[in-house]
Write a protein that holds these residues in place. Structure first.
Motif, short mmCIF file in Angstrom:
data_model
loop_
_atom_site.label_atom_id
_atom_site.label_comp_id
_atom_site.label_asym_id
_atom_site.label_seq_id
_atom_site.Cartn_x
_atom_site.Cartn_y
_atom_site.Cartn_z
N GLY A 87 0.80 -1.21 0.00
CA GLY A 87 0.00 0.00 0.00
C GLY A 87 0.84 1.27 0.00
O GLY A 87 0.39 2.31 -0.46
N LEU A 88 2.07 1.19 0.50
CA LEU A 88 2.94 2.37 0.48
C LEU A 88 3.27 2.76 -0.96
O LEU A 88 3.25 3.94 -1.31
CB LEU A 88 4.23 2.10 1.26
N LEU A 89 3.56 1.76 -1.80
CA LEU A 89 3.83 2.07 -3.21
C LEU A 89 2.57 2.57 -3.90
O LEU A 89 2.62 3.48 -4.73
CB LEU A 89 4.37 0.83 -3.93
N ARG A 90 1.44 1.99 -3.56
CA ARG A 90 0.18 2.46 -4.15
C ARG A 90 -0.11 3.90 -3.75
O ARG A 90 -0.62 4.68 -4.53
CB ARG A 90 -0.96 1.53 -3.74
N ALA A 91 0.23 4.25 -2.51
CA ALA A 91 0.02 5.63 -2.06
C ALA A 91 0.91 6.59 -2.85
O ALA A 91 0.48 7.69 -3.20
CB ALA A 91 0.30 5.75 -0.56
N ASP A 93 1.80 6.12 -5.92
CA ASP A 93 1.14 6.23 -7.22
C ASP A 93 0.00 7.23 -7.17
O ASP A 93 -0.17 8.03 -8.09
CB ASP A 93 0.60 4.87 -7.68
N VAL A 94 -0.79 7.18 -6.11
CA VAL A 94 -1.91 8.10 -5.96
C VAL A 94 -1.40 9.54 -5.88
O VAL A 94 -1.99 10.46 -6.43
CB VAL A 94 -2.75 7.75 -4.72
N MET A 95 -0.27 9.73 -5.21
CA MET A 95 0.31 11.06 -5.08
C MET A 95 0.94 11.53 -6.38
O MET A 95 1.29 12.69 -6.52
CB MET A 95 1.37 11.08 -3.97
N LYS A 96 1.11 10.59 -7.32
CA LYS A 96 1.71 10.90 -8.63
C LYS A 96 3.10 11.49 -8.48
O LYS A 96 3.45 12.48 -9.12
CB LYS A 96 0.79 11.81 -9.44
N GLY A 113 -0.66 22.15 -5.25
CA GLY A 113 -0.30 23.01 -4.13
C GLY A 113 -0.58 22.42 -2.77
O GLY A 113 0.08 21.49 -2.33
N HIS A 114 -1.62 22.94 -2.11
CA HIS A 114 -1.96 22.51 -0.76
C HIS A 114 -2.25 21.01 -0.70
O HIS A 114 -1.84 20.33 0.24
CB HIS A 114 -3.17 23.31 -0.27
N GLY A 115 -2.92 20.48 -1.70
CA GLY A 115 -3.23 19.05 -1.72
C GLY A 115 -1.97 18.19 -1.75
O GLY A 115 -1.89 17.16 -1.10
N ASP A 116 -0.96 18.63 -2.52
CA ASP A 116 0.29 17.89 -2.58
C ASP A 116 0.97 17.86 -1.21
O ASP A 116 1.48 16.84 -0.77
CB ASP A 116 1.25 18.50 -3.60
N MET A 122 0.31 13.08 4.92
CA MET A 122 -0.44 11.85 5.19
C MET A 122 0.40 10.62 4.86
O MET A 122 0.34 9.62 5.56
CB MET A 122 -1.75 11.83 4.42
N PHE A 123 1.23 10.71 3.81
CA PHE A 123 2.10 9.59 3.47
C PHE A 123 3.10 9.35 4.60
O PHE A 123 3.41 8.20 4.91
CB PHE A 123 2.84 9.84 2.15
#
Length: 136
Positions: A87-91, A93-96, A113-116, A122-123
C-alpha cells in the motif's frame, strides 16, 4: 429563537480538514517532530515549503531504515520487498510522485499546491505506521 439544526451537514471544507493529519505521527523520532510540525504549519501559506520539508523528513525516515533515501520510489520499493505493505507504493502512485521527482527531491512539481503538501504529510503518517523503526 430557533434552535440550531441537529442534522446540519458539514461543509466540504470541514470534510477536507477532518481527513488531514492533526499532528505528528505516533512513533516519529522526536528529533524529526519539529520538521514535521513546521511542514504542517506552513502547508496553507507555502505548499512548496511544506513539500520540501516533508520530502526531507521522508528522506530521513528512509535513511533510518538503512537505505540511501536518494530515490524515494525505489527505496520504498525495497522496503516493500523487505516486508512493508505494498500500500505504500500504491500511495505514492496516488500522489503521482514522478520518477524524476523521486530522484531529485529538490525539483518539485506542485500541480495541486496545498493538496500535494497534505498528501505528503499523510504519506509520512502511513510510512511511520507501517514501517517499524530499525532495531537499536
Amino acid at each position: 429563537m430557533p434552535s440550531p439544526e441537529v442534522n446540519a451537514k458539514p461543509s466540504d471544507a470541514d470534510d477536507a480538514r477532518s481527513s488531514e493529519p492533526t499532528g505528528p505521527p505516533p512513533g516519529l523520532d522526536r528529533k524529526l517532530v519539529p520538521l514535521y510540525t513546521e511542514a504542517a504549519a506552513v502547508a496553507e501559506v507555502s505548499p512548496a515549503s511544506a513539500c520540501a520539508l516533508a520530502r526531507l523528513l521522508l528522506r530521513s525516515l528512509i535513511q533510518a531504515q538503512g537505505l540511501r533515501g536518494r530515490h524515494l520510489v525505489r527505496d520504498i520499493g525495497e522496503l516493500v520487498s523487505a516486508g512493508a505493505p505494498v500500500g505504500l507504493l500504491r500511495a505514492l502512485d496516488v500522489m503521482k510522485l514522478s520518477d524524476i521527482e523521486a530522484r531529485r527531491p529538490g525539483e518539485l512539481n506542485l500541480a495541486n499546491g496545498h493538496g500535494d503538501a497534505q498528501n505528503l504529510l499523510m504519506f509520512i503518517h502511513l510510512f511511520t505506521q507501517h514501517v517499524s523503526p530499525p532495531p537499536r
